[in-house]
Design a protein around this motif. Sequence first.
Motif, PDB file in Angstrom:
ATOM      1  N   LYS A 142      19.303  65.198  32.996  1.00  0.00           N
ATOM      2  CA  LYS A 142      19.209  64.141  32.116  1.00  0.00           C
ATOM      3  C   LYS A 142      18.046  63.351  33.138  1.00  0.00           C
ATOM      4  O   LYS A 142      18.017  63.523  34.334  1.00  0.00           O
TER       5      LYS A 142
ATOM      6  N   GLU B 261      12.984  62.239  30.351  1.00  0.00           N
ATOM      7  CA  GLU B 261      12.442  61.294  29.403  1.00  0.00           C
ATOM      8  C   GLU B 261      11.998  60.090  29.991  1.00  0.00           C
ATOM      9  O   GLU B 261      10.959  59.533  29.724  1.00  0.00           O
ATOM     10  N   GLN B 262      13.035  59.434  30.641  1.00  0.00           N
ATOM     11  CA  GLN B 262      12.991  58.356  31.383  1.00  0.00           C
ATOM     12  C   GLN B 262      11.687  58.334  32.522  1.00  0.00           C
ATOM     13  O   GLN B 262      10.875  57.436  32.656  1.00  0.00           O
ATOM     14  N   GLU B 263      11.987  59.310  33.290  1.00  0.00           N
ATOM     15  CA  GLU B 263      10.951  59.763  34.182  1.00  0.00           C
ATOM     16  C   GLU B 263       9.454  59.770  33.627  1.00  0.00           C
ATOM     17  O   GLU B 263       8.410  59.073  34.290  1.00  0.00           O
ATOM     18  N   ASP B 264       9.417  60.362  32.447  1.00  0.00           N
ATOM     19  CA  ASP B 264       8.060  60.402  31.826  1.00  0.00           C
ATOM     20  C   ASP B 264       7.583  58.918  31.559  1.00  0.00           C
ATOM     21  O   ASP B 264       6.349  58.716  31.722  1.00  0.00           O
ATOM     22  N   ALA B 265       8.433  58.340  30.797  1.00  0.00           N
ATOM     23  CA  ALA B 265       8.115  56.959  30.530  1.00  0.00           C
ATOM     24  C   ALA B 265       7.609  56.133  31.766  1.00  0.00           C
ATOM     25  O   ALA B 265       6.681  55.283  31.633  1.00  0.00           O
TER      26      ALA B 265
END
Length: 279
Positions: A235, A238-242
């Motif tokens: 998990k 997605e937050q890391e990419d954003a």
Amino acid sequence: MMQGKQAFGGIVRGMAMAALAAVTAGVLSGCAPMMERFQASKMRQIEGSVTYRERMMVPPEAQVTVALEDVSLADAPAEPVADTQFKAEGAPPWDFTLSYDPEQVIEGRRYNLRAKVTLDDRLLFMSTQAYPVELPGDTGPVDIMVSRASGSVADMARADSEPNSLVGTFWELTEIRGDALNKESDQRKLNMVLSEEGQRISGFSGCNQFTGTYTLNGDQLQVGPLASTMMACFKGMEQEDAYQKALQAATHYQIRGPILQLLDSDNEVVLQFVSGDQL
């Protein structure tokens, strides 16, 4: 006989002086309201509204503050020019009229409007993007959107204190494009540090460490390509990419006390941080 004439002359002169003093006082007292009206006629006004998206009502005793600030200097607190305060009565939007003295405006400088909603010493809502106004001159209505204060209220309420330095401060990420991060006690904080040596940027983006370079010119900030470790996580990817994409979308920044905001070319806040320990 001469003494009587001199005494009479002294009385007449005294009466004349008293009459002149009374007339002068009357003229001056009449001038005071005229001067006040003259000063008021010089004032310019900015009109607009303050609102928020959340479907909730704030207590009627909450206070709305709209401030006009000079934000021309980077790495320095905004200089207040004028403000207006009023009760948050009824449902938003709340209309405001802010008066300012055009003689305090310096041509060529940058001016922004900022709004916040407070209850006693607690910060409830605050504007998170720039609302520039071109002064001097007639400004059309300015509609300010405020967002609910996230994270520690104590941290956010210190936003009017002395600013931290962009370089050499440990910045903890609190929001990505207006979305607050989920703060779990056992979760490692997403962060970044800008180092003066080699103009390096480094940090943790949720799964991997990242590093890269940056360029700084006044309040203009440009983050170069980032290199990351190659861990795969169940998990947080997605937050890391954003987070990393928002870093590279930033074009400038602003600091208010412990709060750092990175903005893109449309003056939208893409990332918001709160300062940790200075390095």
